[in-house]
Design a protein around this motif. Sequence first.
Motif, PDB file in Angstrom:
ATOM      1  N   ILE A 161      66.809  78.330   7.141  1.00 13.66           N
ATOM      2  CA  ILE A 161      67.982  79.015   7.679  1.00 13.66           C
ATOM      3  C   ILE A 161      69.110  78.886   6.651  1.00 13.66           C
ATOM      4  CG2 ILE A 161      69.771  78.881   9.453  1.00 13.66           C
ATOM      5  CD1 ILE A 161      67.067  77.942  11.155  1.00 13.66           C
ATOM      6  N   SER A 162      69.495  80.022   6.087  1.00 13.87           N
ATOM      7  CA  SER A 162      70.514  80.012   5.028  1.00 13.87           C
ATOM      8  C   SER A 162      71.809  80.594   5.559  1.00 13.87           C
ATOM      9  CB  SER A 162      70.048  80.874   3.851  1.00 13.87           C
ATOM     10  OG  SER A 162      68.740  80.550   3.490  1.00 13.87           O
ATOM     11  N   ASP A 163      72.896  80.039   5.075  1.00  9.66           N
ATOM     12  CA  ASP A 163      74.188  80.644   5.424  1.00  9.66           C
ATOM     13  C   ASP A 163      75.009  80.853   4.158  1.00  9.66           C
ATOM     14  OD1 ASP A 163      75.867  78.303   4.825  1.00  9.66           O
ATOM     15  OD2 ASP A 163      74.873  77.389   6.557  1.00  9.66           O
ATOM     16  N   GLY A 165      81.406  69.244  16.405  1.00 11.21           N
ATOM     17  CA  GLY A 165      80.064  69.003  16.950  1.00 11.21           C
ATOM     18  C   GLY A 165      79.926  67.542  17.332  1.00 11.21           C
ATOM     19  N   THR A 166      78.723  67.190  17.667  1.00  9.34           N
ATOM     20  CA  THR A 166      78.510  65.818  18.113  1.00  9.34           C
ATOM     21  C   THR A 166      78.154  64.890  16.959  1.00  9.34           C
ATOM     22  OG1 THR A 166      76.180  66.203  18.480  1.00  9.34           O
ATOM     23  CG2 THR A 166      77.651  66.636  20.317  1.00  9.34           C
ATOM     24  N   GLY A 167      77.708  65.496  15.861  1.00  9.62           N
ATOM     25  CA  GLY A 167      77.285  64.668  14.735  1.00  9.62           C
ATOM     26  C   GLY A 167      75.894  64.081  14.929  1.00  9.62           C
ATOM     27  N   LEU A 168      75.198  64.585  15.943  1.00  8.53           N
ATOM     28  CA  LEU A 168      73.855  64.057  16.207  1.00  8.53           C
ATOM     29  C   LEU A 168      72.780  65.106  16.032  1.00  8.53           C
ATOM     30  CD1 LEU A 168      74.599  61.933  19.371  1.00  8.53           C
ATOM     31  CD2 LEU A 168      73.897  61.069  17.151  1.00  8.53           C
ATOM     32  N   GLY A 169      73.188  66.360  15.964  1.00 11.38           N
ATOM     33  CA  GLY A 169      72.234  67.481  15.946  1.00 11.38           C
ATOM     34  C   GLY A 169      71.179  67.358  14.859  1.00 11.38           C
ATOM     35  N   LEU A 170      71.620  67.158  13.613  1.00  4.17           N
ATOM     36  CA  LEU A 170      70.660  67.121  12.512  1.00  4.17           C
ATOM     37  C   LEU A 170      69.779  65.871  12.577  1.00  4.17           C
ATOM     38  CD1 LEU A 170      72.772  68.519   9.539  1.00  4.17           C
ATOM     39  CD2 LEU A 170      70.846  69.608  10.691  1.00  4.17           C
ATOM     40  N   ASN A 195      69.746  74.352  16.808  1.00  2.00           N
ATOM     41  CA  ASN A 195      70.665  73.450  16.134  1.00  2.00           C
ATOM     42  C   ASN A 195      71.041  73.957  14.750  1.00  2.00           C
ATOM     43  OD1 ASN A 195      72.030  70.912  15.752  1.00  2.00           O
ATOM     44  ND2 ASN A 195      70.579  70.113  17.264  1.00  2.00           N
ATOM     45  N   LEU A 196      70.006  74.352  13.983  1.00  2.00           N
ATOM     46  CA  LEU A 196      70.261  74.807  12.617  1.00  2.00           C
ATOM     47  C   LEU A 196      71.042  76.120  12.620  1.00  2.00           C
ATOM     48  CD1 LEU A 196      66.831  73.923  10.932  1.00  2.00           C
ATOM     49  CD2 LEU A 196      68.981  72.641  10.824  1.00  2.00           C
ATOM     50  N   LEU A 197      70.691  77.010  13.547  1.00  2.00           N
ATOM     51  CA  LEU A 197      71.389  78.303  13.616  1.00  2.00           C
ATOM     52  C   LEU A 197      72.855  78.103  14.004  1.00  2.00           C
ATOM     53  CD1 LEU A 197      68.772  80.680  15.319  1.00  2.00           C
ATOM     54  CD2 LEU A 197      69.694  80.877  13.002  1.00  2.00           C
TER      55      LEU A 197
END
Lengths: 629, 127
Positions: free
Chosen positions: A538-540, A570-575, A509-511
């Motif tokens: 995980i940095s971007d 996205g779904t807005g639920l990942g985080l 999810n984070l990646l």
Amino acid sequence: MSKLFKKTLIMIVILFMIIAFTIAISTGWNLYNDLLQEYKSKGTAIAKSIASSSIETLLNRDASTIQAMIDRFLEISGVSYIFVVDANGEIISHTFVPTIPEEISKIKNDKPKDTYVKEIVFENMGIFIDITSPILEGIAGYVHVGMDKSNIIAQIKSAMLRQLLLISLIFIFSIIIAYMLVNKVSQPLNALTDYAKKLTLHDFSSPVDIKSDDEIGLLANTMKSMATDLHEVFDRYEQAINDAIVELQNTLAYLTAVIDNMADGLLVTDTDGVITHVNPALSHMFNMRESDFIGRDCRSIFGDKFAEIVEKSITNSEEIFTTEIELAQKRIGKAVATGIHKDTIQSDEKGIGAVILIRDITSEKEVDRMKTDFISTVSHELRTPLTAVKGFTEIIKKRLEDDIFPNVTTDNKRVLKSILRIRDNINIILSEGERLTALINDVLDISKLEAGRIDWKLENVRPADAIEQAIIATSALFEQKKLPLIKDIDENLPEIICDKDRIIQVIINLLSNAVKFTDSGSVTCRAQKLEDSILVSISDTGTGISETEKDHVFEKFRQAGDTLTDKPTGTGLGLSICRQIIEHYGGTIWVESELGKGSTFYFTLPLKNINDVSDISKITYNNIEKEYK
Amino acid sequence: MKKILIVDDDPIIRNLLEQILEPFAEKDIEILIAENGLVALDIIKEKQPELIFLDVMMPKMNGFEVCQKIKNNPTDKIPYIIMLTAKGQETDKEKAKASGADCYITKPFNINDLLNKVSEILQVNLN
């Protein structure tokens, strides 16, 4: 008779006896001396008289005349005997009847020059005072007069007796008077004493009838006014106490009514986990009587899990503990245990017990189960048509691309434009189909997480493996965007015990988020060991998140950017799912970001305590507050 | 001739799978269809397919039961079974494994993945 009088009476009697006897003895002694003197002088006078008048008679040896004379003197009181001896010591006449006592022979030869007095003891007759008077200086003989000393003693005795009798009479009389006097004083004192006794028994209404104006009367009046004051004070206190009792009873009745009418079951234990109080709702929940609970160990009735939360809440004042518990008739309850701690008790000390609330959550559970069932049914019912939509679209796309479009040989611009549009539209249908699939998956996940319906596997996981798998799963995304992934993973990371798939889910999810929001630059994945946890970041170098957005990114259906203007991707639920998973393991997840420069998402997984994540959930007060808000 | 059996109660999904597997049909691989588990078992007995797509949610006999029956059947050829389900639940995966399925694909599936998987299993090169 008053005690005071009794006490003094003994002393007075003793004193009186000493005085009376002293007086009697001294009187007797004086009397004795006086009488002795009187007897001596009387005897001397008699002896001298006889001596002077008997000279001739003696010279004439007229014994009978002398006898007559001495007989006459014998009648005088006190005179016991008289005898006359001649110069040779021969008794001429005497008054002894019937015989002359032997002791006379000792004195008949005494020849004093002058009148002489001495005491003589006659056997069987007593003590006598013998007065010898010479006749004609002893030439004619001697006259002996005996005065009876026992007479004196008898007189003294009777005199002393009379005196004692008289004194005694006076004494008794004085005692009676004294008694009456003392009585007169002690009677009101006794009355006052009785009065005081009644006062101590809080009998303030009894009368005291002392009207004298002396000190006792004063005392009585003081006591009366004191009694009145006391009565008032006692009345006031009694009233106050009664008021307080009524208030207390009311409060107690109110509290009891509140507790007894609670819909939730209430149970109170002492520090040893022994049940001290239950309310009717609780008895009803377990289909038992109140008496079945009181005094019993809660472990024996409700089992180990329940006893454990009770124990924990007693020792820990900061937190409350919950567990599920089986009620009667296969119903399910939720028990919430709180330690009872007095404000004065220090936090590290044991409290005074625990209070446990039990709520029947059978229907909630049922609703929950139905919700979960509903969601999985819905998701199933959605997936099947979605499969068809997606599948057929793909087939259409394939057929168009493989069979139709290559065979369209026209220069009609309209047709060519339509081909481009169709291609575009089909791609949109496909990507939206993907998004819908992801959304359904995420909704299913989050509803399972929230309902606690996830079966968390517990396995030994090497964090590096989990990260590697997540990287493989997202490698296609990186390739698409041609973004490099930089790995900085500590090779000596310890194993953690958790559900590997879930951790991989978080990292994926984070990646994928990092890739999604980064157009140029790179994504970096780091993992290191902290003191008692593992930190993964995980940095971007992407768009970044503004300060205001940062607080909301972990909420459901929240995405960076404006969902109205920006195209949601996205779904807005990942985080939100990530946070639920990480928090389940007791870890934390957070983000640091600068708008335009990129974001770094961090999460920690504790090394210890992951085993402790059991069905006994620990809720802090803060969390509860959140829940109620 | 190699055979693929599609078992699903939903005619649309059957149709979809049939169309997806068209490239194999062109390569002389027979596509068989069964609308429920009982029919499927008969077909398996008769035709002995190499690969079976098996839906889980079916009336009368669900996919797990069918799978178990196939795997326990002492026929000389044991087919490769791909379970298809709308449910993405962990328990379903476990159940599929336990009933003897070789592979588990969640609906909706990616067509290319599916095609790759089939060509791998049947050793057929589509290109």
